[in-house]
Design a protein around this motif. Structure first.
Motif, PDB file in Angstrom:
ATOM      1  N   GLN A   1       1.193 -42.489  49.612  1.00 63.42           N
ATOM      2  CA  GLN A   1       0.771 -42.929  50.944  1.00 63.42           C
ATOM      3  C   GLN A   1       0.065 -44.265  50.901  1.00 63.42           C
ATOM      4  O   GLN A   1      -0.678 -44.602  51.816  1.00 63.42           O
TER       5      GLN A   1
ATOM      6  N   SER B   1       3.872 -26.804  51.356  1.00 60.58           N
ATOM      7  CA  SER B   1       4.711 -27.577  52.246  1.00 60.58           C
ATOM      8  C   SER B   1       6.059 -27.783  51.565  1.00 60.58           C
ATOM      9  O   SER B   1       6.087 -27.996  50.369  1.00 60.58           O
TER      10      SER B   1
ATOM     11  N   GLU C   1      -1.534 -26.029  59.006  1.00 58.53           N
ATOM     12  CA  GLU C   1      -2.770 -26.596  59.504  1.00 58.53           C
ATOM     13  C   GLU C   1      -2.677 -27.033  60.955  1.00 58.53           C
ATOM     14  O   GLU C   1      -3.591 -26.813  61.737  1.00 58.53           O
ATOM     15  N   SER C   2      -1.550 -27.641  61.334  1.00 63.09           N
ATOM     16  CA  SER C   2      -1.498 -28.155  62.695  1.00 63.09           C
ATOM     17  C   SER C   2      -1.262 -27.054  63.712  1.00 63.09           C
ATOM     18  O   SER C   2      -1.434 -27.266  64.892  1.00 63.09           O
TER      19      SER C   2
ATOM     20  N   ARG D   1       5.965 -32.011  49.054  1.00 64.94           N
ATOM     21  CA  ARG D   1       4.870 -31.838  49.994  1.00 64.94           C
ATOM     22  C   ARG D   1       4.567 -33.145  50.712  1.00 64.94           C
ATOM     23  O   ARG D   1       4.273 -33.158  51.906  1.00 64.94           O
ATOM     24  N   ALA D   2       4.679 -34.239  49.977  1.00 63.11           N
ATOM     25  CA  ALA D   2       4.325 -35.521  50.586  1.00 63.11           C
ATOM     26  C   ALA D   2       5.376 -35.986  51.573  1.00 63.11           C
ATOM     27  O   ALA D   2       5.096 -36.809  52.428  1.00 63.11           O
ATOM     28  N   THR D   3       6.600 -35.491  51.443  1.00 63.06           N
ATOM     29  CA  THR D   3       7.677 -36.047  52.258  1.00 63.06           C
ATOM     30  C   THR D   3       8.065 -35.167  53.426  1.00 63.06           C
ATOM     31  O   THR D   3       8.220 -35.652  54.542  1.00 63.06           O
ATOM     32  N   LEU D   4       8.240 -33.890  53.165  1.00 63.13           N
ATOM     33  CA  LEU D   4       8.933 -33.057  54.152  1.00 63.13           C
ATOM     34  C   LEU D   4       7.976 -32.491  55.189  1.00 63.13           C
ATOM     35  O   LEU D   4       6.784 -32.348  54.947  1.00 63.13           O
ATOM     36  N   ILE D   5       8.538 -32.168  56.331  1.00 55.53           N
ATOM     37  CA  ILE D   5       7.731 -31.555  57.376  1.00 55.53           C
ATOM     38  C   ILE D   5       7.939 -30.049  57.354  1.00 55.53           C
ATOM     39  O   ILE D   5       8.839 -29.545  56.697  1.00 55.53           O
ATOM     40  N   ARG D   6       7.106 -29.363  58.080  1.00 53.34           N
ATOM     41  CA  ARG D   6       7.093 -27.910  58.026  1.00 53.34           C
ATOM     42  C   ARG D   6       8.278 -27.322  58.785  1.00 53.34           C
ATOM     43  O   ARG D   6       8.700 -27.845  59.811  1.00 53.34           O
TER      44      ARG D   6
ATOM     45  N   PRO E   1      -6.936 -28.886  65.054  1.00 57.15           N
ATOM     46  CA  PRO E   1      -6.446 -30.090  64.369  1.00 57.15           C
ATOM     47  C   PRO E   1      -5.407 -30.882  65.140  1.00 57.15           C
ATOM     48  O   PRO E   1      -5.255 -32.073  64.903  1.00 57.15           O
ATOM     49  N   SER E   2      -4.663 -30.265  66.044  1.00 56.44           N
ATOM     50  CA  SER E   2      -3.575 -31.023  66.640  1.00 56.44           C
ATOM     51  C   SER E   2      -3.694 -31.138  68.145  1.00 56.44           C
ATOM     52  O   SER E   2      -2.692 -31.241  68.836  1.00 56.44           O
TER      53      SER E   2
ATOM     54  N   ASN F   1       2.953 -35.528  62.130  1.00 59.52           N
ATOM     55  CA  ASN F   1       1.834 -34.782  61.574  1.00 59.52           C
ATOM     56  C   ASN F   1       1.804 -33.380  62.154  1.00 59.52           C
ATOM     57  O   ASN F   1       1.535 -32.413  61.464  1.00 59.52           O
ATOM     58  N   GLU F   2       2.098 -33.281  63.439  1.00 55.73           N
ATOM     59  CA  GLU F   2       2.057 -31.968  64.053  1.00 55.73           C
ATOM     60  C   GLU F   2       3.253 -31.125  63.683  1.00 55.73           C
ATOM     61  O   GLU F   2       3.193 -29.904  63.724  1.00 55.73           O
ATOM     62  N   LEU F   3       4.333 -31.794  63.324  1.00 63.36           N
ATOM     63  CA  LEU F   3       5.463 -31.033  62.804  1.00 63.36           C
ATOM     64  C   LEU F   3       5.171 -30.543  61.396  1.00 63.36           C
ATOM     65  O   LEU F   3       5.917 -29.744  60.855  1.00 63.36           O
ATOM     66  N   GLY F   4       4.113 -31.045  60.779  1.00 61.18           N
ATOM     67  CA  GLY F   4       3.698 -30.490  59.494  1.00 61.18           C
ATOM     68  C   GLY F   4       3.842 -31.407  58.309  1.00 61.18           C
ATOM     69  O   GLY F   4       3.711 -30.968  57.188  1.00 61.18           O
ATOM     70  N   ALA F   5       4.130 -32.695  58.543  1.00 69.88           N
ATOM     71  CA  ALA F   5       4.203 -33.600  57.404  1.00 69.88           C
ATOM     72  C   ALA F   5       2.799 -33.844  56.877  1.00 69.88           C
ATOM     73  O   ALA F   5       1.828 -33.835  57.618  1.00 69.88           O
ATOM     74  N   MET F   6       2.733 -34.029  55.591  1.00 75.52           N
ATOM     75  CA  MET F   6       1.428 -34.162  54.950  1.00 75.52           C
ATOM     76  C   MET F   6       0.920 -35.590  55.115  1.00 75.52           C
ATOM     77  O   MET F   6       0.759 -36.323  54.158  1.00 75.52           O
ATOM     78  N   MET F   7       0.705 -36.022  56.361  1.00 77.88           N
ATOM     79  CA  MET F   7       0.093 -37.314  56.654  1.00 77.88           C
ATOM     80  C   MET F   7       0.930 -38.531  56.261  1.00 77.88           C
ATOM     81  O   MET F   7       0.612 -39.643  56.643  1.00 77.88           O
ATOM     82  N   THR F   8       1.989 -38.363  55.462  1.00 72.38           N
ATOM     83  CA  THR F   8       2.636 -39.538  54.902  1.00 72.38           C
ATOM     84  C   THR F   8       3.204 -40.477  55.949  1.00 72.38           C
ATOM     85  O   THR F   8       2.873 -41.667  55.947  1.00 72.38           O
TER      86      THR F   8
ATOM     87  N   LEU G   1       0.471 -42.286  57.801  1.00 67.15           N
ATOM     88  CA  LEU G   1      -0.244 -43.342  57.095  1.00 67.15           C
ATOM     89  C   LEU G   1       0.597 -44.602  56.971  1.00 67.15           C
ATOM     90  O   LEU G   1       0.072 -45.705  57.003  1.00 67.15           O
TER      91      LEU G   1
ATOM     92  N   VAL H   1      13.683 -32.237  60.048  1.00 61.44           N
ATOM     93  CA  VAL H   1      13.254 -32.852  61.303  1.00 61.44           C
ATOM     94  C   VAL H   1      14.248 -32.518  62.401  1.00 61.44           C
ATOM     95  O   VAL H   1      13.878 -32.147  63.518  1.00 61.44           O
TER      96      VAL H   1
ATOM     97  N   ILE I   1       3.270 -26.782  69.554  1.00 64.92           N
ATOM     98  CA  ILE I   1       2.500 -27.896  69.008  1.00 64.92           C
ATOM     99  C   ILE I   1       3.362 -29.156  68.952  1.00 64.92           C
ATOM    100  O   ILE I   1       2.913 -30.258  69.293  1.00 64.92           O
TER     101      ILE I   1
END
Lengths: 146, 410, 157, 367
Positions: B67, B234, B242-243, B310-315, D17-18, D120-127, D130, D197, D352
């Motif tokens: 990041q 993730s 978390e969200s 974890r750093a790339t994909l969404i939930r 958080p969201s 972020n709300e879909l769950g990506a780890m901030m990447t 940022l 996505v 969300i």
């Protein structure tokens, strides 16, 4: 460019359809009889050539003698706009018909007007305070509120 | 024995020396076994905890690098002391207990999670031969499957005892998800077991003259994905989410209990990484360097892939994640077992000389894996993979806008 | 996923704040005010222009029938640093400061009294006073570094 | 045995958080499925409309900054346009161009945040978020260079802008405009082709065009539903009619379309910026306007295309130094009205995501 419709011209059309609904027609805006707001709005929304399908802004102003509810209407089809006004003279319990059945967008704006100015909208499905908590005394945007 | 040879298989040599030393005292054999287990456990903890601490540090640094930021760099050189600072911070925090929660279960849940993760290491070989693992059970894989599914209990205990809606939702998701992913995970291991013909972990590593990922690409893929879901990492971190659910089942945890959960999760991650290493990447095997180095190296490689994802994909959404398990991984795992079984038959009958490097199987299996994954992902959505096509009308979805304006359900 | 992998090898863009400081904009509206008593006539235009009314100014007349400022105070705790007072001042007696490290432990300490306002250590910002700009170091842009003088000259010629 | 399942109430917020701030979604759930959603506002209500009635017209400019703190410049722009319309103030051409440049930079920044927080709300780890902060940082640096503040700019004035740009501003914007399309492609690569996505966003939270219009939805949300309506084109203000740009529209009106819409609008904003930098004339940046402005009696409604939608100001003047009535038409609040329609029947994760795709700023919702 959005063309503002001349108030007097539209007022004539309204008068044809609903006699006695218009109190006063000016260059920029039409002052309506507050009881017939819902009918006029439905007429404006559904009449071909007018087609006001988009309620941009709904608010109210406190003029101390009366409240003036202002509707800014836009037609996306013809790209023209119109300003409607309606007055409530009852200061204790002002009411006006709700237009939520025509424009869903009026939902939160009517609740906001109720919350801050205390104008009740008859026929709104969920007439509660929106920003302030239930039980708050008074309506802060009135000019006589502190 | 030279120093180098001693270092090469450190774990086994320390234990051998220790047993020999004990035998000199003429103790009862049961006592020797007990003391041997003790030193084995201590050795194992010496192996586990530093790696877990490095994991915690690496996770933050590695994701930070991706990041474009340096990550924690204030505590010690390169921020290496950050996990310790974190630990001290969480330990001195207040323990909060929900007023109407179940005190005992609330307290017990992190302990169960922690030890269920730790117990997995008993059967993982980090050295040559039978002494390589703490307890080289002949049902090693069965043990892993059994102990590995204990974590569901812990998570549900945590979610239920917290008396919190978020936590309960997280726990319910956990039960659904972890139980679903247990099935393809176990089935994907069966391929390896078929080839080796034994459930013993040391035997599995011993037979890997080449890493099994070469002949079992599909099995490795399924196990890895299943493990990600099992670890609720993730993009499968539905349980924490978390969200959506703030942090799911441990929303109500703080201080020491939270730290135990946190540590337990990393221990489970390490455990999964070691299992993947053992089953598919050839365990401790590797040229020139000490065996424990190869083992740790492979474990870190697996962990970095987890971090990268974890750093790339969404939930993924909860229904999609369940569909993925039942409609994607499970059939693939079954196909994998079928193919492997057929290959083992062929192998035994006609190809006795190919054990060292069966390149035709490697080629065929990789081709099958790639084709299957690609084809199945095409039809996966037709099977109802959770992707809603545009234009579909959902039941209970009002068509006009007038119907929508009604008093809210209370 | 390839994209994140590529980013793994790009350099960081964050800076480590207390060790490394970027120079702020020349027009920064910092969290302090600079007041010059020699130029101030006590007209209180600043106080009138303030949306929050946080400027307190008391004046008296001296023998020459001119105003003397007895006291001027800014409640920087309630200030939103809009800069309207600086723009309003007709005699260039009020400036924004450049400091952005004005955190205090108590709200009371945020009251900027006459001494604080006249403290010679205060650095003056060019907000509302473009004539000061050449004296202040050029802003370092976090991502681009500095825009070089050649680029500026090329652009403005 | 017959089991009876009861829906249960769960509050997302006020501190979640969201929820983009302090904001509550009172949700009624049947298991994971949303039965009903009721947004509850007011945790950040500061009464800006009431405060404005006691302040002069100029003193209200800093308050408009604080409506939508992710898009302060456009909020400034709308307000000064309204007052200029009310008082009949002429604006120099250079100032108009500067306003357009600022508004478009602001739009890019705000859309970057919208897309970033959506992921972020879909769950990506901030990447992705940022990465987008990196570009926003550049824009904020540019704003800081011009007006000395990074978030609450207070830059526009009646009859122009408060300062001319410094000499190094235009080269920096040029550099930004050159680089930005590449970065937009990068985000697209990160999100467009990602199967997860697509699975999470396609077909979720559909908003048909007629419903969108009926609910007074505006901005990118409206256009994502397929309505070609952009005030910059349909009711041009400032000098927008001099630029050549397209209005991208979506087709389905789902989360994916809203995300694509914002990405495409960023590209168009870059196009406008390119042209604006080329055309910007030299000259004055502000006409002389008395600091105690007394507009004539009357009322005005001016609206602009803010990043989040149609931002309108309804001002009533009684001829004094302060507005008699100061009303903001908040795009975020009105866009939220349709949240209930979109999210019923979907799951918590979708709620969300849909909420994130609306792109609200609670400061503007509550005012």
């Amino acid at each position: 460019m959005t063309k503002p419709l001349i108030g007097t011209e539209v007022a004539e059309k309204i008068e044809e359809h609903l006699p006695g609904a218009v109190v006063e027609a000016g260059e920029n805006s039409i002052l309506l009889n507050s009881e017939s707001v819902l009918d006029i709005c439905r007429f404006l929304n559904q009449t071909a050539g007018l087609d006001f399908d988009y309620l941009t802004n709904l608010t109210a102003v406190d003029y101390l003698d009366y409240f003036e509810v202002v509707y800014h209407l836009v037609s996306m089809k013809h790209n023209h706009s119109l300003v409607l006004k309606a007055r409530c003279f009852n200061r204790e319990n002002p009411t006006i018909p709700s237009v939520t059945s025509i424009w869903g967008g009026a939902d939160f704006q009517e609740r906001e007007v109720y919350d801050l100015l205390g104008i009740r909208f008859d026929g709104h499905y969920n007439m509660k305070r929106i920003f302030l908590w239930e039980g708050f005394q008074g309506h802060p945007l009135r000019r006589d509120f502190l | 024995m030279s120093v180098w040879e001693y270092i090469v298989d450190l774990f086994v040599n320390v234990r051998t020396d220790w047993i020999e030393w004990l035998q000199g005292f003429n103790l009862a054999s049961s006592l020797i076994i007990l003391l041997d287990s003790l030193i084995g456990i201590i050795l194992m903890l010496i192996f586990v905890f530093p790696i877990v601490i490095i994991f915690i540090w690496l996770e933050r640094r590695f994701i930070a690098w991706m990041q474009l930021r340096p990550g924690p760099n204030r505590c010690g050189p390169f921020g290496l002391l950050q996990p310790i600072a974190d630990a001290i911070k969480t330990l001195i925090k207040e323990l909060i207990m929900p007023a109407k929660g179940d005190k005992l279960v609330h307290w017990l849940a992190p302990v169960v999670l922690f030890f269920s993760g730790l117990m997995l290491f008993a059967v993982i070989p980090i050295g040559k031969g039978h002494l390589g693992a703490l307890a080289d059970l002949n049902i090693g894989i069965l043990y892993i499957v059994a102990i590995g599914s204990l974590s569901v209990t812990a998570i549900f205990m945590a979610g239920w005892s917290s008396n919190n809606k978020y936590a309960l939702l997280g726990a319910m998701r956990a039960v659904a998800q972890l139980v679903s992913y247990e099935v393809p995970m176990v089935l994907s291991i069966v391929g390896v077991v078929l080839i080796v013909g034994s459930l013993q972990m040391s035997e599995i590593v011993g037979q890997q003259s080449y890493p099994f990922i070469l002949v079992q690409p599909l099995g490795c893929f399924i196990y890895f994905i299943g493990a990600m879901a099992e670890l609720n990492r993730s993009p499968m971190d539905q349980i924490e989410a978390e969200s959506e659910l703030t942090t799911g089942y441990f929303t109500e945890y703080s201080g020491m209990k939270f730290a135990t959960f946190f540590l337990g999760e990393y221990i489970s991650t390490l455990a999964i990484a070691t299992i993947v290493t053992t089953l598919f990447l050839g365990g401790w095997k590797g040229p020139f360097l000490p065996v424990w180095f190869w083992f740790v190296f492979k474990v870190f490689a697996v962990f970095l892939v987890i971090l990268w994802m974890r750093a790339t994909l969404i939930r993924v959404r909860i229904d999609q994640i369940m569909a993925f398990s039942w409609k994607f991984l499970l059939p693939m795992a079954l196909i994998n077992i079928f193919i492997t079984a057929a290959e083992v038959l062929i192998w035994d009958k006609w190809m006795s000389g190919w054990e060292s490097f069966p390149w035709p199987f490697i080629f065929v299996n990789w081709a099958i894996a790639v084709v299957l994954i690609l084809l199945w992902s095409k039809i996966f959505f037709k099977l109802g993979g959770g992707r809603v096509e545009v234009g579909e009308v959902r039941p209970g979805y009002s068509q006009g806008y007038g119907a929508d304006l009604q008093a809210p359900v209370s | 996923m390839a994209l994140t992998f590529r980013h793994l090898f790009r350099s960081f863009i964050t800076t480590q704040y207390p060790e490394k400081r970027l120079s702020t904009s020349r027009r920064i509206r910092g969290q302090q005010f600079v007041w010059r008593s020699d130029l101030c006539t006590g007209c209180a235009t600043c106080a009138k222009s303030c949306p929050h009314g946080i400027i307190q100014i008391t004046t008296s007349t001296n023998g020459d029938n001119r105003y003397v400022v007895d006291n001027i105070e800014f409640d920087t705790g309630r200030c939103m640093f809009c800069g309207l007072c600086v723009e309003a001042c007709p005699y260039n007696a009020l400036y924004m400061g450049r400091s952005y490290e004005q955190a205090r432990y108590s709200r009371k300490l945020l009251w900027a009294d006459m001494e604080t306002l006249m403290d010679p250590a205060n650095q003056v910002s060019a907000y509302g006073h473009p004539e000061l700009e050449w004296r202040i170091p050029r802003q370092s842009l976090l991502v681009y570094g500095q825009i070089s003088q050649e680029m500026v000259d090329e652009e403005n010629d | 045995m017959e089991l009876e399942a009861q829906p249960f109430v769960i509050n997302f917020g006020p501190s979640h958080p969201s929820t983009h701030g302090v904001f509550r979604l009172r949700t009624i759930l049947d298991g994971e499925v949303i039965v009903d959603v009721e947004p509850i506002f007011g945790y950040l209500h500061r009464g800006i409309e009431k405060l404005a009635e006691g302040r002069t017209y100029v003193q209200n400019i800093p308050f408009t900054d604080r409506l939508d703190y992710l898009a302060s410049m456009t909020a400034n722009h709308g307000y000064v346009l309204a007052v200029e319309k009310l008082a009949g103030i002429e604006v120099p051409e250079r100032a108009e161009y500067l306003r357009v440049i600022m508004s478009e930079l602001m739009r890019i920044s705000s859309h970057l945040m919208a897309v970033g927080f959506l992921t972020n709300e879909l769950g990506a780890m901030m990447t992705p978020l940022l990465y987008m902060y990196r570009e926003r940082e550049k824009i904020l640096d540019l704003f800081e260079m011009v007006c000395g503040q990074r978030l609450t700019y207070n830059y526009m004035r009646f009859g122009g802008v408060s300062h001319d740009i410094p000499r190094e501003f235009l080269p920096a914007v040029k550099k930004f405009v050159r680089e930005m399309p590449g970065f937009i492609d990068e985000y697209d690569q990160l999100l467009k082709e990602n199967e997860i996505v697509l699975a999470r966003t396609k077909g979720v939270g559909i908003l048909p065009a007629d419903v969108a219009i009926n609910y007074s939805v505006s901005g990118p949300m409206l256009r994502a539903s397929g309505v070609k309506w952009d005030i910059r084109k349909d009711d041009p203000y400032s000098v927008y009619d001099r630029f050549d740009f397209d209005i991208p529209t979506g087709s389905a009106g789902d989360i994916y379309d809203r995300y694509r819409q914002r990405i495409e609008e960023m590209r168009q904003s870059v196009r406008i910026l390119e042209q604006a930098i080329e055309q910007i004339p030299p000259g004055e940046v502000c006409t002389k306007v008395p600091s105690l402005l007394r507009p004539p009696k009357g009322e005005v409604f001016a609206r602009i295309e803010a990043p989040k939608g149609e931002l309108g100001y309804y001002l009533v003047s009684d001829g004094s130094i302060a507005p008699y009535r100061f009303r903001v038409r908040p795009p975020a609040l009105i866009n939220l009205g349709v949240l209930r329609y979109m999210s019923r029947g979907w799951k918590i994760g979708d709620l969300i995501a849909i909420f994130g795709s609306v792109d609200i700023c609670v400061a503007e919702v509550d005012r």
